[in-house]
Motif scaffolding. Structure first.
Motif, mmCIF file in Angstrom:
data_model
loop_
_atom_site.group_PDB
_atom_site.id
_atom_site.type_symbol
_atom_site.label_atom_id
_atom_site.label_comp_id
_atom_site.label_asym_id
_atom_site.label_seq_id
_atom_site.Cartn_x
_atom_site.Cartn_y
_atom_site.Cartn_z
ATOM 1 N N GLU A 213 0.833 -1.207 0.000
ATOM 2 C CA GLU A 213 0.000 0.000 0.000
ATOM 3 C C GLU A 213 0.867 1.256 0.000
ATOM 4 N N THR A 214 1.908 1.255 0.816
ATOM 5 C CA THR A 214 2.816 2.403 0.887
ATOM 6 C C THR A 214 3.534 2.620 -0.434
ATOM 7 N N THR A 217 1.269 4.171 -2.979
ATOM 8 C CA THR A 217 1.092 5.595 -2.706
ATOM 9 C C THR A 217 2.277 6.402 -3.222
ATOM 10 N N LYS A 218 3.478 5.902 -2.986
ATOM 11 C CA LYS A 218 4.681 6.594 -3.437
ATOM 12 C C LYS A 218 4.728 6.702 -4.958
ATOM 13 N N ARG A 220 2.113 6.723 -6.860
ATOM 14 C CA ARG A 220 0.841 7.290 -7.312
ATOM 15 C C ARG A 220 0.070 6.275 -8.149
ATOM 16 N N THR A 222 -3.039 3.583 -8.108
ATOM 17 C CA THR A 222 -4.274 3.255 -7.406
ATOM 18 C C THR A 222 -4.334 1.748 -7.162
#
Length: 239
Positions: A213-214, A217-218, A220, A222
């Protein structure tokens, strides 16, 4: 034995000029493996939009990455690519084929891969390897595949397939540690979404899921949890 003979495969790739979708399931066997890696332009190069390899022993991950990255199989971006349970346990020891040497030199000379075993550990790679190979594929073919689904991939197979730019990636029946490696080493350039099977609460590798998940996010990217497996099986990999 392969149901499809090498002569039949050669006939398809040499004469099917209007082919838009090619689905190979089970019957593309080891006898056709070397032919898939030949540096040969397919007759359907102008029209091919969908390509699937399901349970095909003759479909080497490096041949797929090379054939698509050079544009020899498809001139325009594929709408869909699926690779599930493909290849043979002796694939990498028998590589590189001629086309791999020509188009994936950086990968095969700077990375250390396991010799055909599906390990949970990520491949040993130098820090700059992914950047070099990714940029190499971009130089050869800037076309970005719209969506790709990879299933039952060995670590080195994911490393090879990960060179192809894809917008929407689905990964199933593959160790979560390998999915994390894919994200942290910038494989699948251009990726916008990553779709995995829904995670279960309290799973043993919940820490890896959190890191996935991290990493999304880094980058970008989804992260989705709506994936469904292509070929059902009872293996322990639920991601």
């Amino acid at each position: 034995m392969s149901v499809m003979s090498p002569d039949t495969f050669d006939l398809i790739r040499s004469t099917a000029t209007q082919l838009r979708s090619l689905v190979l399931r089970n019957f593309f066997g080891i006898e056709c493996r070397a032919m898939l890696s030949e540096e040969k332009t397919w007759a359907c190069r102008e029209t091919l939009r969908k390509l699937q390899f399901h349970d095909c022993r003759g479909a080497h991950a490096g041949a797929i990455a090379s054939g698509l990255s050079t544009g020899a199989w498809a001139k325009h971006p594929l709408d869909s690519l699926e690779v599930s349970k493909c290849g043979d346990h002796d694939d990498f020891p028998s590589a590189p084929y001629q086309v791999l040497e020509a188009n994936l030199t950086t990968l095969t000379t700077t990375s250390s891969f396991p010799t055909g075993s599906n390990n949970d550990t990520a491949p040993t790679t130098t820090k700059n390897t992914t950047a070099n190979t990714t940029s190499g594929v971009r130089r050869r073919n800037a076309n970005v595949i719209e969506k790709a689904h990879y299933e039952h991939e060995f670590d080195w197979e994911m490393q090879l397939l990960g060179l192809l730019p894809v917008k929407h990636v689905t990964v199933t029946k593959t160790p979560s540690s390998l999915i994390l490696y894919m994200l942290e080493h910038d494989l699948f350039p251009g990726m916008e979404t990553l779709d995995l099977i829904e995670w279960k609460e309290g799973a043993p590798d919940s820490d890896t899921y959190a890191r996935i998940e991290t990493a999304c996010t880094k980058r970008r990217v989804t992260l989705l949890h709506s994936a469904e497996e292509i070929v059902a099986c009872s293996c322990p990999y639920g991601s």
